[in-house]
Design a protein around this motif. Sequence first.
Motif, mmCIF file in Angstrom:
data_model
loop_
_atom_site.group_PDB
_atom_site.id
_atom_site.type_symbol
_atom_site.label_atom_id
_atom_site.label_comp_id
_atom_site.label_asym_id
_atom_site.label_seq_id
_atom_site.Cartn_x
_atom_site.Cartn_y
_atom_site.Cartn_z
ATOM 1 N N PRO A 209 0.825 -1.206 0.000
ATOM 2 C CA PRO A 209 0.000 0.000 0.000
ATOM 3 C C PRO A 209 0.856 1.253 0.000
ATOM 4 N N GLY A 210 0.442 2.249 -0.723
ATOM 5 C CA GLY A 210 1.129 3.530 -0.691
ATOM 6 C C GLY A 210 0.648 4.341 0.493
ATOM 7 N N ARG A 211 1.233 5.489 0.675
ATOM 8 C CA ARG A 211 0.802 6.359 1.777
ATOM 9 C C ARG A 211 -0.261 7.342 1.314
ATOM 10 N N VAL A 212 -0.311 7.614 0.010
ATOM 11 C CA VAL A 212 -1.210 8.638 -0.523
ATOM 12 C C VAL A 212 -2.438 7.997 -1.148
ATOM 13 N N LEU A 213 -3.601 8.391 -0.690
ATOM 14 C CA LEU A 213 -4.853 7.879 -1.245
ATOM 15 C C LEU A 213 -5.159 8.530 -2.576
ATOM 16 N N MET A 214 -5.010 9.855 -2.632
ATOM 17 C CA MET A 214 -5.274 10.589 -3.870
ATOM 18 C C MET A 214 -4.583 11.944 -3.821
ATOM 19 N N GLU A 215 -4.505 12.561 -4.988
ATOM 20 C CA GLU A 215 -3.934 13.904 -5.081
ATOM 21 C C GLU A 215 -4.962 14.816 -5.723
ATOM 22 N N VAL A 216 -5.274 15.900 -5.038
ATOM 23 C CA VAL A 216 -6.273 16.850 -5.535
ATOM 24 C C VAL A 216 -5.636 18.227 -5.624
ATOM 25 N N GLY B 25 -2.694 19.139 -6.443
ATOM 26 C CA GLY B 25 -1.361 19.202 -5.854
ATOM 27 C C GLY B 25 -1.344 18.923 -4.359
ATOM 28 N N PHE B 26 -2.530 18.714 -3.781
ATOM 29 C CA PHE B 26 -2.632 18.413 -2.353
ATOM 30 C C PHE B 26 -2.792 16.923 -2.164
ATOM 31 N N HIS B 27 -1.952 16.330 -1.312
ATOM 32 C CA HIS B 27 -1.987 14.893 -1.075
ATOM 33 C C HIS B 27 -2.942 14.541 0.057
ATOM 34 N N VAL B 28 -3.798 13.567 -0.193
ATOM 35 C CA VAL B 28 -4.676 13.032 0.848
ATOM 36 C C VAL B 28 -4.072 11.708 1.294
ATOM 37 N N TYR B 29 -3.595 11.660 2.541
ATOM 38 C CA TYR B 29 -2.884 10.493 3.045
ATOM 39 C C TYR B 29 -3.837 9.492 3.700
ATOM 40 N N PHE C 240 -0.318 1.822 7.107
ATOM 41 C CA PHE C 240 0.012 2.496 5.854
ATOM 42 C C PHE C 240 1.321 3.280 5.956
ATOM 43 N N ASN C 241 1.620 3.782 7.144
ATOM 44 C CA ASN C 241 2.861 4.533 7.342
ATOM 45 C C ASN C 241 4.050 3.633 7.681
ATOM 46 N N ARG C 242 3.768 2.321 7.837
ATOM 47 C CA ARG C 242 4.818 1.357 8.179
ATOM 48 C C ARG C 242 5.560 1.794 9.453
ATOM 49 N N GLU C 243 4.765 2.005 10.505
ATOM 50 C CA GLU C 243 5.320 2.455 11.781
ATOM 51 C C GLU C 243 4.610 1.729 12.924
ATOM 52 N N ALA C 244 5.067 2.004 14.146
ATOM 53 C CA ALA C 244 4.470 1.421 15.357
ATOM 54 C C ALA C 244 4.490 -0.102 15.327
ATOM 55 N N PHE C 245 5.591 -0.673 14.791
ATOM 56 C CA PHE C 245 5.740 -2.124 14.839
ATOM 57 C C PHE C 245 6.702 -2.477 15.961
ATOM 58 N N GLY C 246 6.805 -3.764 16.249
ATOM 59 C CA GLY C 246 7.580 -4.204 17.403
ATOM 60 C C GLY C 246 8.940 -4.780 17.071
ATOM 61 N N ALA C 247 9.471 -5.489 18.007
ATOM 62 C CA ALA C 247 10.800 -6.085 17.887
ATOM 63 C C ALA C 247 10.786 -7.252 16.894
ATOM 64 N N PRO C 248 11.953 -7.646 16.399
ATOM 65 C CA PRO C 248 12.028 -8.801 15.489
ATOM 66 C C PRO C 248 11.450 -10.054 16.142
ATOM 67 N N THR C 249 10.785 -10.880 15.334
ATOM 68 C CA THR C 249 10.174 -12.090 15.860
ATOM 69 C C THR C 249 9.976 -13.107 14.744
ATOM 70 N N GLU C 250 9.788 -14.349 15.134
ATOM 71 C CA GLU C 250 9.427 -15.409 14.198
ATOM 72 C C GLU C 250 8.071 -16.001 14.573
ATOM 73 N N CYS C 251 7.288 -15.293 15.395
ATOM 74 C CA CYS C 251 5.977 -15.792 15.817
ATOM 75 C C CYS C 251 5.032 -15.863 14.618
ATOM 76 N N PHE C 252 3.929 -16.593 14.760
ATOM 77 C CA PHE C 252 3.039 -16.835 13.628
ATOM 78 C C PHE C 252 2.358 -15.557 13.139
ATOM 79 N N MET C 253 2.327 -14.505 13.971
ATOM 80 C CA MET C 253 1.711 -13.234 13.577
ATOM 81 C C MET C 253 2.715 -12.280 12.927
#
Length: 287
Positions: free
Chosen positions: A20-27, A29-33, A154-167
Motif C-alpha cells: 500500500p502507498g501512503r497517498v490515497l489521492m492527489e487533488v 497538488g494536495f496529497h490526501v494520506y 500504511f505509514n509502516r510504523e508502530a511495529f515491534g521487535a524482530p520475531t518469528e511468531c506466527f503473527m
Amino acid sequence: MSNAYFANITFPTFGIDVNPGRVLMEVGGFHVYYYGVVIAFGLFLAVIYAMIRCKSFGLKQDDILDGVLWVTPFAIVCARAYYVIFSWADYAKEPITALYIWEGGLAIYGGVLGAIVGILVLCRVKKLKVAAVLDIVLLGFLIGQSIGRWGNFFNREAFGAPTECFMRMGLLNTETGLTEYYHPTFLYESLWNAVGFFGLHFLSKHRRYDGQIALGYAAWYGLGRAIIEGLRMDSLYWGPFRVSQVLAALSCLTATAILIYQSFQPHNPANLFVNRKVEEVKEEEKK
C-alpha cells in the motif's frame, strides 16, 4: 522519501503480500494520506456510535456534536504535543516538521488527556456530568483507536521487535536492504481495543454507576498497552522509562483498584445521570 514507504508488507503465515502507498489521492497538488483518512474514519464511526447510544447515558445528540467540536481539537493537539515533546530530537533541527501530522506521530495517551480537558470544558459549559460523558466518549475512543491504528500500517510504523511468531509481519530494513520480520504491534492493539469495545459495550447496558465504563476503559486499555508497549521499537522514553508503558500500567492499576472498591459499594440506580434526566423530564411535565 524513505524506500520503506514503497516496500511490500507481508504476513507469511496468512499468505498476505501487499504494497500500500501512503497517498490515497492527489487533488490540485494536495496529497490526501491514508493515515489521516483512517483516523478520520475511526472518529466518524465513534461519533455515529455515540449519537446512537447517547440517550442511554442521559445525553442528547446535540451534546455529542458539540462534544466533537470541543474535544477533537484538544485531543489532536495534545496527541501531537505529547509525541513531539518525548521525541524532540527528531524535530529539533526543523521544528516546523512538528506540524506535519500526516507523516505520523500522534500519541494516544496525549489524545486521551486532551480529550479529558475538552470534556471538562464541555461539561462545565453545558452542565453535564463528567463521569457520564466520559463513559460514552471513551467507548467511542476504543472504536477510534481500533481503526486508527491501521493508519500506522500504511505509514509502516508502530511495529515491534524482530520475531518469528506466527503473527510476524515482514518489512524492508532500509539499512540492510533485506526483509525482516517484526511484531505487528499496531495490529495487536487494534484487536485488543476491538475486544475491549465489545466487552464494555455490553457492560454499559448494565452499569451500576456513572464512570464505571470509563474506569473499565482505563483498566482494559492500560493493561493491553502496558504489555504491547514492551514489544515496540519506537517507544517514547523519559530517561530509562517507556513513558506510555508507565502511564498504562499506572492507569490500569489505579482503575482496577477503584473498580474493585466500587464493586463492594451500594449503588442506587436513581443516581445514574440518565435516570436523573428522566426524572427531571417527568417533573417538568407535571408543572
